[in-house]
Design an enzyme around this catalytic site. Sequence first.
Site, PDB file in Angstrom:
ATOM      1  N   CYS A 180      71.052  75.607 -17.897  1.00  0.00           N
ATOM      2  CA  CYS A 180      72.376  76.147 -18.772  1.00  0.00           C
ATOM      3  C   CYS A 180      72.899  77.591 -18.508  1.00  0.00           C
ATOM      4  CB  CYS A 180      71.859  75.977 -20.455  1.00  0.00           C
ATOM      5  SG  CYS A 180      71.174  74.708 -21.028  1.00  0.00           S
TER       6      CYS A 180
ATOM      7  N   GLU B 128      60.145  66.296 -29.627  1.00  0.00           N
ATOM      8  CA  GLU B 128      59.988  65.586 -28.013  1.00  0.00           C
ATOM      9  C   GLU B 128      58.371  65.653 -27.999  1.00  0.00           C
ATOM     10  OE1 GLU B 128      63.502  65.894 -25.743  1.00  0.00           O
ATOM     11  OE2 GLU B 128      62.028  67.194 -24.295  1.00  0.00           O
TER      12      GLU B 128
ATOM     13  N   LYS C 275      79.148  70.251 -23.907  1.00  0.00           N
ATOM     14  CA  LYS C 275      78.810  70.255 -25.483  1.00  0.00           C
ATOM     15  C   LYS C 275      79.838  69.940 -26.325  1.00  0.00           C
ATOM     16  CE  LYS C 275      74.345  71.846 -25.205  1.00  0.00           C
ATOM     17  NZ  LYS C 275      73.245  70.856 -25.166  1.00  0.00           N
TER      18      LYS C 275
ATOM     19  N   GLU D 124      79.893  66.212 -26.604  1.00  0.00           N
ATOM     20  CA  GLU D 124      78.941  65.897 -27.163  1.00  0.00           C
ATOM     21  C   GLU D 124      79.065  66.090 -28.490  1.00  0.00           C
ATOM     22  OE1 GLU D 124      75.221  68.399 -27.457  1.00  0.00           O
ATOM     23  OE2 GLU D 124      73.853  66.743 -27.196  1.00  0.00           O
TER      24      GLU D 124
ATOM     25  N   CYS E 169      68.236  67.239 -23.675  1.00  0.00           N
ATOM     26  CA  CYS E 169      68.954  68.283 -24.229  1.00  0.00           C
ATOM     27  C   CYS E 169      70.280  68.436 -23.763  1.00  0.00           C
ATOM     28  CB  CYS E 169      68.280  69.638 -23.957  1.00  0.00           C
ATOM     29  SG  CYS E 169      66.709  69.464 -24.211  1.00  0.00           S
TER      30      CYS E 169
ATOM     31  N   GLU F  46      78.348  59.273 -32.871  1.00  0.00           N
ATOM     32  CA  GLU F  46      76.999  59.096 -33.541  1.00  0.00           C
ATOM     33  C   GLU F  46      76.416  60.226 -34.236  1.00  0.00           C
ATOM     34  OE1 GLU F  46      77.466  58.438 -30.441  1.00  0.00           O
ATOM     35  OE2 GLU F  46      76.079  59.277 -29.124  1.00  0.00           O
TER      36      GLU F  46
ATOM     37  N   GLU G 298      56.645  62.821 -29.458  1.00  0.00           N
ATOM     38  CA  GLU G 298      57.419  61.468 -28.877  1.00  0.00           C
ATOM     39  C   GLU G 298      56.606  61.388 -27.588  1.00  0.00           C
ATOM     40  OE1 GLU G 298      61.598  61.688 -27.824  1.00  0.00           O
ATOM     41  OE2 GLU G 298      61.571  59.577 -27.678  1.00  0.00           O
TER      42      GLU G 298
ATOM     43  N   SER H 297      64.268  60.703 -24.137  1.00  0.00           N
ATOM     44  CA  SER H 297      63.796  61.023 -25.341  1.00  0.00           C
ATOM     45  C   SER H 297      64.794  60.551 -26.382  1.00  0.00           C
ATOM     46  CB  SER H 297      63.478  62.401 -25.512  1.00  0.00           C
ATOM     47  OG  SER H 297      63.318  63.020 -26.700  1.00  0.00           O
TER      48      SER H 297
END
Lengths: 573, 165
Positions: A503, A280, A359, A362, A300, A367, A283, A320
Amino acid sequence: MKPVMITIDGLRVEAEAGAPVLEAAKKAGIKIPTLCYLKEINEIGACRVCLVEVQGARALQASCVTPVSEGMVVRTNTPAIRQARKLNLELIMSNHLRECLTCHRSTNCELQQLASDLGIVELRFAGEMPPYDPDLSSPSLVRDPRKCILCRRCVSVCEKVQQVGAIAPQERGFNTVIAPAFLDPLGSVACVNCGQCALVCPTAAIHEKDQVAEVWAALADPRKHVVVQTAPATRVSIGEMFGLEPGSVATGKMVAALRRLGFDKVFDTDFTADLTIMEEGSELLRRLEEGGQLPLITSCSPGWIKFIEHFYPDMLGHLSSCKSPQQMFGALAKTYYAQKAGLDPEDIFVVSIMPCTAKKFEAGREEMNGSGHTDVDVVLTTRELGRMLKEAGVDFNALAEEEYDAPFGITTGAGVIFGATGGVMEAALRTAYELVTGNSLVSLDFQEVRGLDGVKEASVNLNGTTLNVAVAHGLGNARELLERVKSGRQYHFIEIMCCPGGCIGGGGQPIPTNREIREKRSAGIYRADASMPLRKSHENPAVQALYKEFLGEPLGHKSHQLLHTGYTPRDRH
Amino acid sequence: MSNGCACQSQVTREHMDEVDRLIAPCRGQSGNLIQVLHKAQNIVGYLPREVQLKVAEGLDVPLARVYGVVSFYSLFTTVPRGRHKISVCAGTACYVRGSSQLLDRLSEDLQVRPGGTSQDGEFSLDVVRCVGACGLGPVVTVDDDVYARVHTEKLSDILALYTKE
Ligand code: SF4
Ligand code: SF4
Ligand code: SF4
Ligand code: FES
């Protein structure tokens, strides 16, 4: 405002003007029972178990919504009060699916606790159950209206704190139910799976989707090589499942405990957090150099990702392209690690221990199979891990500390602080500063981006160019920050975490999670960081080796294939 | 309860445009929700999913809240209204003179629950609170016509007057 003097149970008490009687009583050491009340978030006076007597008032008053006033005389413990509270609780219990012995929240349930505290050993009423079945449609959460006491805490959190508004009271009277519009299944609406609703639910009416059994099955399967990764924020909260003080850093015990469960390798998501900084950070520098879309916004937090997909799809270009650390880990476990360990990726089973319910969603995104397999097989929340350890009879507090396995157990303090709001930003700044300026930082602590303020801003000088950064946590704050961006405020880099506090306040964390506990866990995160020998991601030797042996360079071809992803615009409803 | 299914949608373009014009001055004003829903129902006749969506978007209110309001107040309906609207009075005077039997009978004959609309879209059935004709109870109204002292046997004759030739 001037404080006021009131009398509670004969005690003279000084109270903040306008504060609810309940809070004044708490300060005086008098605990009034509550069920629907959630300080500053849900103050609606719905359950009426907090009744008190206010001199001069005709009826008993709900102390959570009755503000103190000068000279007020309050009584909290008379036969009439006790009887009325009991009656109200009994009515709530009368149409509740009382199956404590087989319930997710047993021993951690406010309703159960209250029934015990109020001395209810017999129910005088038996009502009908709410006419709804559990909603199993969400990959992250289960709603069970039969255990819902209609306290509306979840609704307030979803609407006010997260500003998503996925659920609300629907229908009326006996048919009232907390649900999405049209009683649609939760899995089909613009719910971001953050689990903040589950965190504040006093009962088991909303809870995480329990996947413990899938992990037991994998562990029992001799063909499977089962590896586990632990998110940064779990090390400062897992102890709470075993009575430790919130924020206790239990990293070594958690590692030991996971070995007891039979995992073949115990790894750390902190490793891929360090890797995220490399990717990142590169990036960001590339976008700065080449005039790419700014601000760059972190990616994230899967609840945040789903939020922006639903509510700000026109801003997806700011994100990102980095996968979250958990997904980077999965992709590497089934490629790099498989190669190194001489394993068939088919046989590797990746389990994540996460503070997060999003998560789970996710890991199931289609993908997320950069490795050619499902990168992460099962996600367990901190709560589920706690239950698993109990089931296995692991005496957590008695365990001696152990170390993570190499190579994905070699980490830095920069990876640890991903667990608290501002941590990704701080970790990125540590690395960006040193890589761009070529100088060593004198102090690694970027205090401006730490703490629980909703939106934090800072400017950092990188070789003459000023980098404007901002941090938001909780989606309501994220919205505010996005609106600032839209109105033209110039930022280069933004960190957004879905859950309040980051988190450490995730929807999969131990219950209760409140502001005070968030602060303690956050302090634990920074203590853990300070105690690490390495505290900058670019100094992680295992990350360096990974690039040398396998990935090549940040943003290279392999990285692109395994560590980066794309996003999907979604409907707002 | 209704699932708000729009498969039998009868909402025309004109209706939707009119709802748009209704919402325009209230953009982002969540406080106007009930009022706007009421007016939208007057325009369209009922509040199907697509109309609720439009209101949610326009007033910037979560759809869950919009449906919460729609499903809470009995004055809102999510099913299209019939060509003719039957109302049975459930005021005290009518009730004691047997209006509930009338309601049951109509429900059965038309195969529709109060608040709903018959399959063929001809009749919708509602319960109302006192129409102010207590001396004439039990009272049934169909569209703008008032029928006094109705017996269950008289119902089919009344309905026949409105059934398509
Ligand atoms: S939600 Fe609480 S009271 Fe209800 S069954 Fe579960 S543990 Fe018991
Ligand atoms: S998971 Fe988050 S978005 Fe979904 S209903 Fe719960 S609080 Fe709302
Ligand atoms: S789901 Fe839980 S938090 Fe929400 S209203 Fe029901 S009991 Fe309260
Ligand atoms: S806690 Fe006061 S009414 Fe529920």
